[in-house]
Design a protein around this motif. Structure first.
Motif, PDB file in Angstrom:
ATOM      1  N   ALA A   1       0.822  -1.194   0.000  1.00  0.00           N
ATOM      2  CA  ALA A   1       0.000   0.000   0.000  1.00  0.00           C
ATOM      3  C   ALA A   1       0.865   1.257   0.000  1.00  0.00           C
ATOM      4  CB  ALA A   1      -0.920  -0.001   1.219  1.00  0.00           C
ATOM      5  N   GLY A   2       2.001   1.184   0.670  1.00  0.00           N
ATOM      6  CA  GLY A   2       2.874   2.349   0.804  1.00  0.00           C
ATOM      7  C   GLY A   2       3.405   2.815  -0.532  1.00  0.00           C
ATOM      8  N   ARG A   3       3.606   1.848  -1.457  1.00  0.00           N
ATOM      9  CA  ARG A   3       4.207   2.199  -2.720  1.00  0.00           C
ATOM     10  C   ARG A   3       3.158   2.526  -3.771  1.00  0.00           C
ATOM     11  NH1 ARG A   3       7.621  -2.578  -4.018  1.00  0.00           N
ATOM     12  NH2 ARG A   3       7.630  -3.379  -1.915  1.00  0.00           N
ATOM     13  N   GLY A   4       1.972   2.826  -3.325  1.00  0.00           N
ATOM     14  CA  GLY A   4       0.922   3.130  -4.281  1.00  0.00           C
ATOM     15  C   GLY A   4       0.210   1.861  -4.667  1.00  0.00           C
ATOM     16  N   TRP A   5      -1.035   1.805  -4.488  1.00  0.00           N
ATOM     17  CA  TRP A   5      -1.804   0.572  -4.611  1.00  0.00           C
ATOM     18  C   TRP A   5      -2.422   0.545  -5.983  1.00  0.00           C
ATOM     19  CZ3 TRP A   5      -4.106  -3.776  -4.539  1.00  0.00           C
ATOM     20  CH2 TRP A   5      -5.490  -3.937  -4.512  1.00  0.00           C
ATOM     21  N   ARG A   6      -1.780  -0.194  -6.898  1.00  0.00           N
ATOM     22  CA  ARG A   6      -2.286  -0.255  -8.263  1.00  0.00           C
ATOM     23  C   ARG A   6      -2.689  -1.685  -8.589  1.00  0.00           C
ATOM     24  NH1 ARG A   6       2.559   2.349  -9.434  1.00  0.00           N
ATOM     25  NH2 ARG A   6       3.174   0.515 -10.632  1.00  0.00           N
ATOM     26  N   PRO A   7      -3.947  -1.906  -8.923  1.00  0.00           N
ATOM     27  CA  PRO A   7      -4.444  -3.273  -9.149  1.00  0.00           C
ATOM     28  C   PRO A   7      -3.650  -4.006 -10.227  1.00  0.00           C
ATOM     29  CG  PRO A   7      -6.244  -1.704  -9.134  1.00  0.00           C
ATOM     30  CD  PRO A   7      -4.997  -0.902  -9.086  1.00  0.00           C
ATOM     31  N   ARG A   8      -3.286  -3.286 -11.275  1.00  0.00           N
ATOM     32  CA  ARG A   8      -2.636  -3.999 -12.367  1.00  0.00           C
ATOM     33  C   ARG A   8      -1.252  -4.492 -11.954  1.00  0.00           C
ATOM     34  NH1 ARG A   8      -3.117  -1.302 -18.009  1.00  0.00           N
ATOM     35  NH2 ARG A   8      -5.295  -1.726 -17.529  1.00  0.00           N
ATOM     36  N   ALA A   9      -0.542  -3.663 -11.218  1.00  0.00           N
ATOM     37  CA  ALA A   9       0.783  -4.060 -10.747  1.00  0.00           C
ATOM     38  C   ALA A   9       0.672  -5.269  -9.827  1.00  0.00           C
ATOM     39  CB  ALA A   9       1.448  -2.897 -10.006  1.00  0.00           C
ATOM     40  N   LEU A  10      -0.345  -5.219  -9.007  1.00  0.00           N
ATOM     41  CA  LEU A  10      -0.536  -6.328  -8.079  1.00  0.00           C
ATOM     42  C   LEU A  10      -0.791  -7.616  -8.857  1.00  0.00           C
ATOM     43  CD1 LEU A  10      -1.017  -7.381  -5.185  1.00  0.00           C
ATOM     44  CD2 LEU A  10      -3.434  -6.968  -5.607  1.00  0.00           C
ATOM     45  N   LEU A  11      -1.638  -7.493  -9.896  1.00  0.00           N
ATOM     46  CA  LEU A  11      -1.960  -8.664 -10.702  1.00  0.00           C
ATOM     47  C   LEU A  11      -0.696  -9.243 -11.320  1.00  0.00           C
ATOM     48  CD1 LEU A  11      -4.810  -9.728 -11.034  1.00  0.00           C
ATOM     49  CD2 LEU A  11      -4.770  -8.860 -13.391  1.00  0.00           C
ATOM     50  N   ARG A  12       0.175  -8.348 -11.787  1.00  0.00           N
ATOM     51  CA  ARG A  12       1.395  -8.814 -12.423  1.00  0.00           C
ATOM     52  C   ARG A  12       2.272  -9.562 -11.407  1.00  0.00           C
ATOM     53  NH1 ARG A  12       3.137  -4.114 -14.918  1.00  0.00           N
ATOM     54  NH2 ARG A  12       4.745  -3.867 -13.347  1.00  0.00           N
ATOM     55  N   ARG A  13       2.350  -8.986 -10.224  1.00  0.00           N
ATOM     56  CA  ARG A  13       3.167  -9.646  -9.187  1.00  0.00           C
ATOM     57  C   ARG A  13       2.610 -11.025  -8.871  1.00  0.00           C
ATOM     58  NH1 ARG A  13       6.452  -5.885  -6.606  1.00  0.00           N
ATOM     59  NH2 ARG A  13       6.891  -7.397  -4.988  1.00  0.00           N
ATOM     60  N   LEU A  14       1.281 -11.101  -8.817  1.00  0.00           N
ATOM     61  CA  LEU A  14       0.669 -12.388  -8.499  1.00  0.00           C
ATOM     62  C   LEU A  14       0.949 -13.393  -9.596  1.00  0.00           C
ATOM     63  CD1 LEU A  14      -2.793 -11.678  -6.897  1.00  0.00           C
ATOM     64  CD2 LEU A  14      -0.776 -12.736  -5.889  1.00  0.00           C
ATOM     65  N   ARG A  15       0.886 -12.915 -10.834  1.00  0.00           N
ATOM     66  CA  ARG A  15       1.079 -13.829 -11.946  1.00  0.00           C
ATOM     67  C   ARG A  15       2.507 -14.373 -11.942  1.00  0.00           C
ATOM     68  NH1 ARG A  15      -1.001 -11.129 -16.834  1.00  0.00           N
ATOM     69  NH2 ARG A  15      -2.981 -11.247 -15.760  1.00  0.00           N
ATOM     70  N   SER A  16       3.447 -13.559 -11.577  1.00  0.00           N
ATOM     71  CA  SER A  16       4.816 -14.062 -11.525  1.00  0.00           C
ATOM     72  C   SER A  16       4.976 -15.051 -10.381  1.00  0.00           C
ATOM     73  CB  SER A  16       5.797 -12.906 -11.343  1.00  0.00           C
ATOM     74  OG  SER A  16       5.887 -12.552  -9.989  1.00  0.00           O
ATOM     75  N   GLY A  17       4.033 -15.080  -9.462  1.00  0.00           N
ATOM     76  CA  GLY A  17       4.014 -16.135  -8.458  1.00  0.00           C
ATOM     77  C   GLY A  17       4.816 -15.849  -7.212  1.00  0.00           C
ATOM     78  N   ASP A  18       5.602 -14.774  -7.236  1.00  0.00           N
ATOM     79  CA  ASP A  18       6.470 -14.523  -6.087  1.00  0.00           C
ATOM     80  C   ASP A  18       5.701 -14.316  -4.806  1.00  0.00           C
ATOM     81  OD1 ASP A  18       8.647 -14.867  -7.475  1.00  0.00           O
ATOM     82  OD2 ASP A  18       9.385 -12.797  -7.415  1.00  0.00           O
ATOM     83  N   GLU A  19       4.653 -13.481  -4.898  1.00  0.00           N
ATOM     84  CA  GLU A  19       3.915 -13.171  -3.668  1.00  0.00           C
ATOM     85  C   GLU A  19       3.205 -14.408  -3.144  1.00  0.00           C
ATOM     86  OE1 GLU A  19       4.108 -10.467  -2.003  1.00  0.00           O
ATOM     87  OE2 GLU A  19       5.313  -9.364  -3.440  1.00  0.00           O
ATOM     88  N   ILE A  20       2.708 -15.234  -4.068  1.00  0.00           N
ATOM     89  CA  ILE A  20       2.022 -16.456  -3.639  1.00  0.00           C
ATOM     90  C   ILE A  20       3.006 -17.381  -2.939  1.00  0.00           C
ATOM     91  CG2 ILE A  20       0.813 -18.518  -4.433  1.00  0.00           C
ATOM     92  CD1 ILE A  20      -0.367 -16.832  -6.647  1.00  0.00           C
ATOM     93  N   ALA A  21       4.181 -17.571  -3.556  1.00  0.00           N
ATOM     94  CA  ALA A  21       5.193 -18.442  -2.952  1.00  0.00           C
ATOM     95  C   ALA A  21       5.579 -17.919  -1.576  1.00  0.00           C
ATOM     96  CB  ALA A  21       6.419 -18.515  -3.855  1.00  0.00           C
TER      97      ALA A  21
END
Lengths: 283, 327
Positions: free
Chosen positions: B11-31
């Motif tokens: 949230a601190g770095r600006g909460w952008r849905p698309r960026a979040l989606l990209r991070r999720l797709r790369s799987g890092d946050e899930i792992a």
């Protein structure tokens, strides 16, 4: 040469040989245990031991087939619980771990590692046996699984940390995401270490008796499924050794030999896996 | 729902849905999240353990209070429970074990770290690690059939004949008892003292030895006056670790201690330890209060080993300065 310096030489030689003697005593203890068990257990060991059920008191013969199968089932269940939790928590500590939370996890793991096995048994009793109202293989497996967790966590972390930085950087530079790097580069590079960790954890809980006394309990017959009390090798050794019957003692020796053989072989195998050209070099 | 913490985390770095989606797709946050959950489960399991011990011992804690630890009576029929004989038995056997195991283990560790050629040292260390892997019940099995008769027929008569004026070595000789329990424990904790002490001694810097040798000290004087004092805290740590181990050790002690809840000055007398009474009586504990009393014993054992382990790790950390623990 004056008296003082020759005295110092005598003290030196005496104390140094004493330390050697101490090491010898410790090493001799293992060979004594092994030799004594092979001597007594070898005599009592027969094909029946692996294939028959225990006979009632007074009848000669019989075996511990149900205890061997029971131990195997308990260990399988323990591995299914302990190894995944241990492995993934270890990955977290080595790859993602932040400051405070990782410290807390490490600290708790060490704490759990130091909990006496009998206390783990009581824990499994209160969370599984009490609600189910009877002893079961499931309860025993959970007790052993909890004991495996801390060993698996710490060794997984240790071995993942040994993977050289250059490998990680290589993967990252090729554009792999972090978890891809971990799954396809770091973990495969450390797989021998992780396998060793799993084997050592298995060997450690294979001989545990105390947590099984009031979780898996014991059984003179086969225990189908997972919901009934089951016999296991360590508990059988305990019951047979403290019982006053001579032929039970013979069976206890045989069971002791089998159990110790399995535990020591697993240990040796674990080290062999590690020493056969571990990909990663210790830093 | 699993995505909520991630959103908060960035949230601190600006909460952008698309960026979040990209991070999720790369799987890092899930792992990250999955492993975090498993790491957290270790904490959860340990807390649950403490909670269960605390809750299930409530009946006994409320009824007896602190007097539980100072009462000598253990009478399941009249539901009078006091932990003193078990605490006594646990402490006596553990200290006896340390009395034997510390000199033996330290001696062996000095030999392995300072004297033995590397090849011999690593071979012997391997054997000693195997000794640590021998299951407790096997030690018990051997002790019942070798150590106990040996004590009853040779060692105890000899001790009574020579040192019988001490209250420690008086009374009838059964073979089973505090002495047998202590000696088995000694053998069981020696490998731990050896492997930790050896590591601590190996971590002592070489110039410490070179300076002593250059002053004309003999090999032994160097070891005893320059190396061992340097590793003092770590060695003490290994002793605490061994003590924690000895206090919680169950099977081997249960098989040789004699299982009699009494306090006796004589080491020949049969006694009882905390772990042993739980192992023997837990399945036959009939009343709720009986069960709660046994669980309170387990709670006491847990707290004791918890404190000792913490102290041990701190001491080892202070000497080796390597960060994580040594198992």
């Amino acid at each position: 040469m004056n008296f003082r310096s020759s005295w110092r030489k005598i003290v030196n030689a005496a104390m140094l040989s004493l330390t050697g003697l101490c090491a010898l005593v410790a090493v001799a203890a293992l060979f004594f245990i092994l030799g004594y068990l092979v001597w007594h257990g070898g005599k009592a060991l027969s094909w029946d031991f692996f294939t028959r059920l225990p006979k009632p008191v007074g009848e000669a013969g019989g075996g511990m087939a149900n205890a061997i199968v029971g131990s195997a089932k308990l260990l399988l269940l323990a591995s299914l619980i302990g190894l995944p939790i241990g492995f993934l928590a270890g990955v977290y500590l080595a790859e993602f771990g932040g400051r405070t939370f990782a410290f807390l996890v490490r600290y708790t793991t060490d704490l759990l590692n130091g909990v006496p096995s009998i206390v783990i048994g009581i824990f499994a009793y209160t969370i599984v046996v009490l609600p189910m109202r009877h002893f079961s293989t499931l309860a025993g497996g959970i007790a052993l699984g909890v004991m495996m967790i801390p060993i698996a966590v710490r060794s997984t972390e240790e071995f993942l940390r040994l993977v050289p930085r250059s490998l990680r950087e290589g993967a990252m530079a090729l554009g792999a995401s972090r978890w891809k790097m971990i799954a396809t580069v770091v973990v495969p590079a450390a797989y021998r270490g992780i396998l060793t960790a799993a084997l050592l954890a298995l060997a450690r809980v294979a001989g545990e008796t105390a947590p099984l006394l009031f979780t898996a309990f014991g059984n003179r017959f086969w225990s189908p499924g997972w919901g009934q009390p089951t016999a296991s090798l360590p508990v059988m050794i305990f019951t047979y050794a403290v019982a006053p019957y001579e032929d039970w003692h013979q069976q206890a020796w045989a069971a002791g030999l089998v159990l110790l053989g399995l535990v020591l072989l697993t240990n040796v195998a674990a080290r062999a896996v590690l020493s056969r050209g571990m990909f990663v070099h210790r830093s | 729902m699993a995505t909520a913490p991630i959103a908060v985390g960035h949230a601190g770095r600006g909460w952008r849905p698309r960026a979040l989606l990209r991070r999720l797709r790369s799987g890092d946050e899930i792992a990250h999240l999955v492993t975090l959950l498993f790491a957290g489960s270790v904490i959860l399991i340990t807390s649950l353990l403490v909670y269960e011990l605390w809750v299930n011992s409530a009946l006994s804690r409320h009824k007896f209070g602190w007097a539980f630890f100072g009462t000598r009576v253990w009478d399941p029929i009249f539901e009078q429970f006091g932990a003193l004989p078990f605490i006594y038995g646990t402490l006596v056997t553990s200290f006896l074990a340390l009395l034997v195991a510390v000199p033996l283990g330290l001696g062996a560790a000095i030999f392995l770290a300072e004297l033995a050629p590397p090849r011999v040292s690593s071979a012997l260390t391997f054997v000693i690690e195997l000794l640590a892997a021998v299951p407790s019940v096997i030690y018990g099995l051997l002790a019942v059939f070798t150590l106990v008769p040996l004590l009853r027929e040779h060692v105890e008569p000899f001790l009574r004949a020579t040192l019988g004026f001490l209250p420690l070595f008086q009374g009838p000789m059964y073979g089973v008892g505090f002495l047998a329990g202590g000696l088995v424990l000694a053998l069981m904790v020696v490998p731990f003292i050896i492997s930790v002490s050896r590591e601590v001694l190996l971590a002592v810097p070489g110039h410490q030895r070179e300076a002593a040798l250059a002053l004309g000290a003999t090999r032994w004087e160097t070891t005893w006056k320059a190396v061992v004092p340097y590793a003092r805290a770590g060695i003490l740590g290994s002793v605490f670790l061994a003590l924690a181990r000895a206090l919680g050790e169950t099977m081997a002690v249960t098989m040789v201690i004699g299982n009699n809840p009494q306090i006796s000055a004589s080491l020949f007398a049969p006694g009882y330890s905390i772990a042993a009474v739980i192992a023997n009586e837990f399945t036959e504990a009939t009343g709720d209060l009986y069960l709660a009393a046994l669980i309170e014993l387990a709670l006491a054992l847990f707290l004791l080993t918890f404190l000792l382990n913490g102290l041990a790790r701190l001491l080892i950390l202070l000497t080796t300065q390597r960060g994580t623990s040594h198992e």
